[in-house]
Design a protein around this motif. Structure first.
Motif, PDB file in Angstrom:
ATOM      1  N   GLY A   1     110.047 -20.520 -46.238  1.00  0.00           N
ATOM      2  CA  GLY A   1     110.759 -19.633 -45.336  1.00  0.00           C
ATOM      3  C   GLY A   1     110.001 -19.235 -44.091  1.00  0.00           C
ATOM      4  N   LYS A   2     108.822 -19.829 -43.890  1.00  0.00           N
ATOM      5  CA  LYS A   2     108.013 -19.465 -42.723  1.00  0.00           C
ATOM      6  C   LYS A   2     107.758 -20.680 -41.852  1.00  0.00           C
ATOM      7  CE  LYS A   2     105.710 -15.483 -44.796  1.00  0.00           C
ATOM      8  NZ  LYS A   2     104.409 -14.786 -44.993  1.00  0.00           N
ATOM      9  N   GLU A   3     107.265 -20.425 -40.641  1.00  0.00           N
ATOM     10  CA  GLU A   3     106.946 -21.507 -39.729  1.00  0.00           C
ATOM     11  C   GLU A   3     105.640 -22.190 -40.148  1.00  0.00           C
ATOM     12  OE1 GLU A   3     108.981 -19.772 -35.624  1.00  0.00           O
ATOM     13  OE2 GLU A   3     106.812 -19.913 -35.805  1.00  0.00           O
ATOM     14  N   ARG A   4     105.443 -23.368 -39.613  1.00  0.00           N
ATOM     15  CA  ARG A   4     104.199 -24.085 -39.849  1.00  0.00           C
ATOM     16  C   ARG A   4     103.113 -23.470 -38.963  1.00  0.00           C
ATOM     17  NH1 ARG A   4     104.497 -30.512 -40.481  1.00  0.00           N
ATOM     18  NH2 ARG A   4     106.138 -29.708 -41.856  1.00  0.00           N
ATOM     19  N   ASP A   5     102.022 -23.031 -39.602  1.00  0.00           N
ATOM     20  CA  ASP A   5     100.961 -22.321 -38.902  1.00  0.00           C
ATOM     21  C   ASP A   5      99.680 -23.130 -38.807  1.00  0.00           C
ATOM     22  OD1 ASP A   5     101.883 -19.151 -40.407  1.00  0.00           O
ATOM     23  OD2 ASP A   5     102.524 -20.033 -38.507  1.00  0.00           O
ATOM     24  N   PHE A   6      98.986 -22.928 -37.725  1.00  0.00           N
ATOM     25  CA  PHE A   6      97.682 -23.550 -37.514  1.00  0.00           C
ATOM     26  C   PHE A   6      96.669 -22.990 -38.500  1.00  0.00           C
ATOM     27  CE2 PHE A   6      94.072 -25.275 -35.452  1.00  0.00           C
ATOM     28  CZ  PHE A   6      93.136 -24.263 -35.308  1.00  0.00           C
ATOM     29  N   VAL A   7      95.819 -23.862 -39.045  1.00  0.00           N
ATOM     30  CA  VAL A   7      94.743 -23.454 -39.942  1.00  0.00           C
ATOM     31  C   VAL A   7      93.384 -23.777 -39.329  1.00  0.00           C
ATOM     32  CG1 VAL A   7      93.662 -23.811 -42.191  1.00  0.00           C
ATOM     33  CG2 VAL A   7      96.160 -23.727 -42.010  1.00  0.00           C
ATOM     34  N   ALA A   8      93.190 -25.053 -38.954  1.00  0.00           N
ATOM     35  CA  ALA A   8      91.890 -25.473 -38.431  1.00  0.00           C
ATOM     36  C   ALA A   8      92.056 -26.750 -37.622  1.00  0.00           C
ATOM     37  CB  ALA A   8      90.895 -25.697 -39.565  1.00  0.00           C
ATOM     38  N   ALA A   9      91.137 -26.958 -36.683  1.00  0.00           N
ATOM     39  CA  ALA A   9      91.168 -28.155 -35.859  1.00  0.00           C
ATOM     40  C   ALA A   9      89.759 -28.664 -35.637  1.00  0.00           C
ATOM     41  CB  ALA A   9      91.826 -27.865 -34.513  1.00  0.00           C
ATOM     42  N   ILE A  10      89.651 -29.983 -35.443  1.00  0.00           N
ATOM     43  CA  ILE A  10      88.356 -30.590 -35.184  1.00  0.00           C
ATOM     44  C   ILE A  10      88.552 -31.712 -34.171  1.00  0.00           C
ATOM     45  CG2 ILE A  10      88.559 -32.177 -37.145  1.00  0.00           C
ATOM     46  CD1 ILE A  10      85.482 -31.790 -37.531  1.00  0.00           C
ATOM     47  N   SER A  11      87.645 -31.788 -33.198  1.00  0.00           N
ATOM     48  CA  SER A  11      87.698 -32.856 -32.208  1.00  0.00           C
ATOM     49  C   SER A  11      87.219 -34.168 -32.833  1.00  0.00           C
ATOM     50  CB  SER A  11      86.813 -32.509 -31.011  1.00  0.00           C
ATOM     51  OG  SER A  11      85.452 -32.429 -31.428  1.00  0.00           O
ATOM     52  N   TRP A  12      87.460 -35.301 -32.148  1.00  0.00           N
ATOM     53  CA  TRP A  12      87.061 -36.554 -32.798  1.00  0.00           C
ATOM     54  C   TRP A  12      85.557 -36.734 -32.787  1.00  0.00           C
ATOM     55  CZ3 TRP A  12      84.612 -40.597 -30.302  1.00  0.00           C
ATOM     56  CH2 TRP A  12      84.854 -40.795 -28.929  1.00  0.00           C
ATOM     57  N   SER A  13      84.846 -36.028 -31.919  1.00  0.00           N
ATOM     58  CA  SER A  13      83.392 -36.061 -31.964  1.00  0.00           C
ATOM     59  C   SER A  13      82.842 -35.205 -33.090  1.00  0.00           C
ATOM     60  CB  SER A  13      82.821 -35.559 -30.643  1.00  0.00           C
ATOM     61  OG  SER A  13      83.034 -34.162 -30.526  1.00  0.00           O
ATOM     62  N   GLY A  14      83.648 -34.239 -33.537  1.00  0.00           N
ATOM     63  CA  GLY A  14      83.181 -33.293 -34.540  1.00  0.00           C
ATOM     64  C   GLY A  14      82.496 -32.078 -33.947  1.00  0.00           C
ATOM     65  N   ARG A  15      82.243 -32.113 -32.641  1.00  0.00           N
ATOM     66  CA  ARG A  15      81.536 -30.993 -32.003  1.00  0.00           C
ATOM     67  C   ARG A  15      82.459 -29.807 -31.739  1.00  0.00           C
ATOM     68  NH1 ARG A  15      79.042 -35.473 -29.301  1.00  0.00           N
ATOM     69  NH2 ARG A  15      80.659 -35.384 -27.688  1.00  0.00           N
ATOM     70  N   GLY A  16      83.733 -30.065 -31.581  1.00  0.00           N
ATOM     71  CA  GLY A  16      84.687 -28.985 -31.357  1.00  0.00           C
ATOM     72  C   GLY A  16      85.390 -28.620 -32.642  1.00  0.00           C
ATOM     73  N   ILE A  17      85.321 -27.333 -33.030  1.00  0.00           N
ATOM     74  CA  ILE A  17      85.961 -26.860 -34.255  1.00  0.00           C
ATOM     75  C   ILE A  17      86.550 -25.486 -33.977  1.00  0.00           C
ATOM     76  CG2 ILE A  17      85.559 -26.002 -36.597  1.00  0.00           C
ATOM     77  CD1 ILE A  17      83.551 -28.223 -37.012  1.00  0.00           C
ATOM     78  N   LEU A  18      87.732 -25.246 -34.529  1.00  0.00           N
ATOM     79  CA  LEU A  18      88.393 -23.962 -34.341  1.00  0.00           C
ATOM     80  C   LEU A  18      89.146 -23.607 -35.610  1.00  0.00           C
ATOM     81  CD1 LEU A  18      88.857 -21.833 -32.062  1.00  0.00           C
ATOM     82  CD2 LEU A  18      91.036 -22.991 -31.618  1.00  0.00           C
ATOM     83  N   TYR A  19      89.157 -22.304 -35.944  1.00  0.00           N
ATOM     84  CA  TYR A  19      89.853 -21.833 -37.141  1.00  0.00           C
ATOM     85  C   TYR A  19      90.823 -20.711 -36.787  1.00  0.00           C
ATOM     86  CZ  TYR A  19      86.103 -24.207 -39.680  1.00  0.00           C
ATOM     87  OH  TYR A  19      85.226 -25.148 -40.162  1.00  0.00           O
ATOM     88  N   ALA A  20      91.867 -20.611 -37.579  1.00  0.00           N
ATOM     89  CA  ALA A  20      92.713 -19.431 -37.511  1.00  0.00           C
ATOM     90  C   ALA A  20      91.922 -18.242 -38.021  1.00  0.00           C
ATOM     91  CB  ALA A  20      93.961 -19.636 -38.362  1.00  0.00           C
TER      92      ALA A  20
ATOM     93  N   GLY B   1      93.905 -31.916 -37.140  1.00  0.00           N
ATOM     94  CA  GLY B   1      94.171 -30.524 -37.460  1.00  0.00           C
ATOM     95  C   GLY B   1      94.756 -30.358 -38.847  1.00  0.00           C
ATOM     96  N   TRP B   2      94.617 -29.168 -39.377  1.00  0.00           N
ATOM     97  CA  TRP B   2      95.267 -28.767 -40.627  1.00  0.00           C
ATOM     98  C   TRP B   2      96.212 -27.608 -40.314  1.00  0.00           C
ATOM     99  CZ3 TRP B   2      95.131 -31.217 -45.215  1.00  0.00           C
ATOM    100  CH2 TRP B   2      94.081 -32.110 -45.471  1.00  0.00           C
ATOM    101  N   PHE B   3      97.392 -27.694 -40.869  1.00  0.00           N
ATOM    102  CA  PHE B   3      98.392 -26.650 -40.741  1.00  0.00           C
ATOM    103  C   PHE B   3      98.902 -26.310 -42.130  1.00  0.00           C
ATOM    104  CE2 PHE B   3      99.302 -26.515 -36.129  1.00  0.00           C
ATOM    105  CZ  PHE B   3      98.547 -27.595 -35.720  1.00  0.00           C
ATOM    106  N   ARG B   4      99.601 -25.197 -42.240  1.00  0.00           N
ATOM    107  CA  ARG B   4     100.204 -24.848 -43.514  1.00  0.00           C
ATOM    108  C   ARG B   4     101.551 -24.183 -43.293  1.00  0.00           C
ATOM    109  NH1 ARG B   4      95.945 -20.143 -45.514  1.00  0.00           N
ATOM    110  NH2 ARG B   4      96.563 -18.505 -44.035  1.00  0.00           N
ATOM    111  N   GLN B   5     102.401 -24.337 -44.292  1.00  0.00           N
ATOM    112  CA  GLN B   5     103.743 -23.781 -44.199  1.00  0.00           C
ATOM    113  C   GLN B   5     104.141 -23.197 -45.546  1.00  0.00           C
ATOM    114  OE1 GLN B   5     106.699 -26.535 -42.734  1.00  0.00           O
ATOM    115  NE2 GLN B   5     108.019 -24.863 -42.065  1.00  0.00           N
ATOM    116  N   ALA B   6     104.370 -21.892 -45.552  1.00  0.00           N
ATOM    117  CA  ALA B   6     104.848 -21.200 -46.745  1.00  0.00           C
ATOM    118  C   ALA B   6     106.377 -21.223 -46.735  1.00  0.00           C
ATOM    119  CB  ALA B   6     104.329 -19.774 -46.766  1.00  0.00           C
TER     120      ALA B   6
END
Length: 127
Positions: free
Chosen positions: A42-61, A35-40
């Motif tokens: 003074g803010k919490e760490r937020d989800f950006v994108a995720a990928i399964s180890w097969s590559g078939r599962g992908i999700l974005y904020a 997964g990729w996350f980001r943190q600005a």
């Protein structure tokens, strides 16, 4: 336990592009949901994108959908985040995360679901 090292961050103007890389060492990246996350500041760490180890599962904020693309090259033990049409609100430290899983299509999207993290790479988008 795997070690993660992010690279590719920098300063870019709004509308520009950057490609982040996450190099994985210590173990093969196979069997790791990533997964990729980001943190600005003074803010919490937020989800950006995720990928399964097969590559078939992908999700974005929702905030990055249509602009960012997550991908992986298991043979190179590397995960990527292609970021296009960058906006000032994308400015943050970007973190790569990994979590071992039996399920090849399993995704992780919460900070607490990942056990391994990189040190982060700064992305700054100027207006």
């Amino acid at each position: 336990q795997v070690q993660l090292v992010e690279s590719g961050g920098g300063l870019v103007q709004a509308g520009g592009s950057l490609r982040l890389s996450c190099a994985v060492s210590g173990r093969t990246v196979n069997n790791y949901a990533m997964g990729w996350f980001r943190q600005a500041p003074g803010k919490e760490r937020d989800f950006v994108a995720a990928i399964s180890w097969s590559g078939r599962g992908i999700l974005y904020a929702d905030s990055v959908k249509g602009r960012f693309t997550i991908s992986r090259e298991n043979a190179k033990n590397t995960i990527y985040l292609q970021m296009n049409n960058l906006k000032p609100e994308d400015t943050a430290v970007y973190y790569c995360a990994a979590e071992w899983t039996y399920d090849s299509d399993s995704l992780r999207v919460r900070v607490a679901q990942f056990g391994s993290w990189g040190q982060g790479t700064q992305v700054t988008v100027s207006s």
